[in-house]
Design a protein around this motif. Sequence first.
Motif, PDB file in Angstrom:
ATOM      1  N   MET A   1       0.844  -1.192   0.000  1.00  0.00           N
ATOM      2  CA  MET A   1       0.000   0.000   0.000  1.00  0.00           C
ATOM      3  C   MET A   1       0.882   1.247   0.000  1.00  0.00           C
ATOM      4  O   MET A   1       1.833   1.345   0.755  1.00  0.00           O
ATOM      5  CB  MET A   1      -0.909   0.000   1.230  1.00  0.00           C
ATOM      6  CG  MET A   1      -1.655   1.291   1.411  1.00  0.00           C
ATOM      7  SD  MET A   1      -3.154   1.196   2.380  1.00  0.00           S
ATOM      8  CE  MET A   1      -2.564   1.395   4.025  1.00  0.00           C
ATOM      9  N   ASP A   2       0.560   2.187  -0.880  1.00  0.00           N
ATOM     10  CA  ASP A   2       1.289   3.447  -0.946  1.00  0.00           C
ATOM     11  C   ASP A   2       0.947   4.323   0.255  1.00  0.00           C
ATOM     12  O   ASP A   2      -0.156   4.252   0.787  1.00  0.00           O
ATOM     13  CB  ASP A   2       0.921   4.217  -2.216  1.00  0.00           C
ATOM     14  CG  ASP A   2       1.517   3.599  -3.464  1.00  0.00           C
ATOM     15  OD1 ASP A   2       2.550   2.945  -3.353  1.00  0.00           O
ATOM     16  OD2 ASP A   2       0.939   3.803  -4.545  1.00  0.00           O
ATOM     17  N   THR A   3       1.907   5.155   0.620  1.00  0.00           N
ATOM     18  CA  THR A   3       1.681   6.121   1.687  1.00  0.00           C
ATOM     19  C   THR A   3       1.800   7.517   1.106  1.00  0.00           C
ATOM     20  O   THR A   3       2.744   7.812   0.377  1.00  0.00           O
ATOM     21  CB  THR A   3       2.710   5.942   2.821  1.00  0.00           C
ATOM     22  OG1 THR A   3       2.576   4.630   3.361  1.00  0.00           O
ATOM     23  CG2 THR A   3       2.502   6.969   3.915  1.00  0.00           C
ATOM     24  N   ILE A   4       0.836   8.338   1.433  1.00  0.00           N
ATOM     25  CA  ILE A   4       0.882   9.756   1.068  1.00  0.00           C
ATOM     26  C   ILE A   4       1.117  10.519   2.364  1.00  0.00           C
ATOM     27  O   ILE A   4       0.319  10.448   3.291  1.00  0.00           O
ATOM     28  CB  ILE A   4      -0.426  10.211   0.398  1.00  0.00           C
ATOM     29  CG1 ILE A   4      -0.652   9.441  -0.911  1.00  0.00           C
ATOM     30  CG2 ILE A   4      -0.396  11.714   0.142  1.00  0.00           C
ATOM     31  CD1 ILE A   4      -2.001   9.714  -1.558  1.00  0.00           C
ATOM     32  N   ARG A   5       2.245  11.208   2.414  1.00  0.00           N
ATOM     33  CA  ARG A   5       2.576  12.015   3.583  1.00  0.00           C
ATOM     34  C   ARG A   5       2.091  13.437   3.323  1.00  0.00           C
ATOM     35  O   ARG A   5       2.262  13.951   2.229  1.00  0.00           O
ATOM     36  CB  ARG A   5       4.081  11.989   3.807  1.00  0.00           C
ATOM     37  CG  ARG A   5       4.575  10.626   4.234  1.00  0.00           C
ATOM     38  CD  ARG A   5       6.105  10.535   4.210  1.00  0.00           C
ATOM     39  NE  ARG A   5       6.551   9.251   4.679  1.00  0.00           N
ATOM     40  CZ  ARG A   5       6.497   8.121   3.982  1.00  0.00           C
ATOM     41  NH1 ARG A   5       6.002   8.142   2.758  1.00  0.00           N
ATOM     42  NH2 ARG A   5       6.918   6.989   4.479  1.00  0.00           N
ATOM     43  N   TRP A   6       1.528  14.058   4.346  1.00  0.00           N
ATOM     44  CA  TRP A   6       1.001  15.406   4.159  1.00  0.00           C
ATOM     45  C   TRP A   6       1.450  16.304   5.300  1.00  0.00           C
ATOM     46  O   TRP A   6       1.870  15.839   6.354  1.00  0.00           O
ATOM     47  CB  TRP A   6      -0.521  15.400   4.034  1.00  0.00           C
ATOM     48  CG  TRP A   6      -1.254  15.015   5.285  1.00  0.00           C
ATOM     49  CD1 TRP A   6      -1.576  13.753   5.693  1.00  0.00           C
ATOM     50  CD2 TRP A   6      -1.741  15.902   6.292  1.00  0.00           C
ATOM     51  NE1 TRP A   6      -2.232  13.797   6.891  1.00  0.00           N
ATOM     52  CE2 TRP A   6      -2.349  15.102   7.283  1.00  0.00           C
ATOM     53  CE3 TRP A   6      -1.718  17.282   6.463  1.00  0.00           C
ATOM     54  CZ2 TRP A   6      -2.932  15.644   8.426  1.00  0.00           C
ATOM     55  CZ3 TRP A   6      -2.298  17.820   7.592  1.00  0.00           C
ATOM     56  CH2 TRP A   6      -2.901  17.002   8.552  1.00  0.00           C
ATOM     57  N   SER A   7       1.355  17.586   5.043  1.00  0.00           N
ATOM     58  CA  SER A   7       1.736  18.588   6.036  1.00  0.00           C
ATOM     59  C   SER A   7       1.008  19.886   5.705  1.00  0.00           C
ATOM     60  O   SER A   7       0.480  20.051   4.606  1.00  0.00           O
ATOM     61  CB  SER A   7       3.245  18.815   5.991  1.00  0.00           C
ATOM     62  OG  SER A   7       3.648  19.744   6.974  1.00  0.00           O
TER      63      SER A   7
END
Length: 167
Positions: A1-7
């Motif tokens: 599963m891909d991870t999308i990191r956000w800020s």
Amino acid sequence: MDTIRWSKLQQGDWNLIIAATDKGLCWIGSEGRGLDELEQWAASRRPGAGLVRDDAALDAYRTQLGEYLDGNRTGFDLPADLGGTPFQQKVWQALREIPCGETVTYSDIAERIGRPSAVRAVAAAIGANPVLMLVPCHRVIGKNGKLTGFRGGLEMKERLLALEAGR
């Protein structure tokens, strides 16, 4: 599963949400529209990807975008993970070639990609651009010179054009 990191990016009176995969920046949106917009985009464009807040992972992106919003940068050398169809990719590449501080019309973009009769499809591809500013869709205006649709809202589009005009 891909991870999308956000800020979150807060620069002056700009409040944005930015997100990236391991391949590069994949989303820029207005914080005013909330994290819901990123979640909806991820669910439709990156099904199964997990969203994780990771401020440190987005430092380089925040730095360059912050410099741009402060008027100290006219372009970016950030990696991007845009996805999109081959047609969208072609349109987005044409957008990246518009110099900072200049505007073009939807028809101009259609001409540049060799599809002069595909103005509506060009407009749809521009509307699907996930990385506002990095792929500068705000530089596209109506044939009559008026500001038209922008995912971040017309007020944001107007502010970005004013920022670039004032450099």
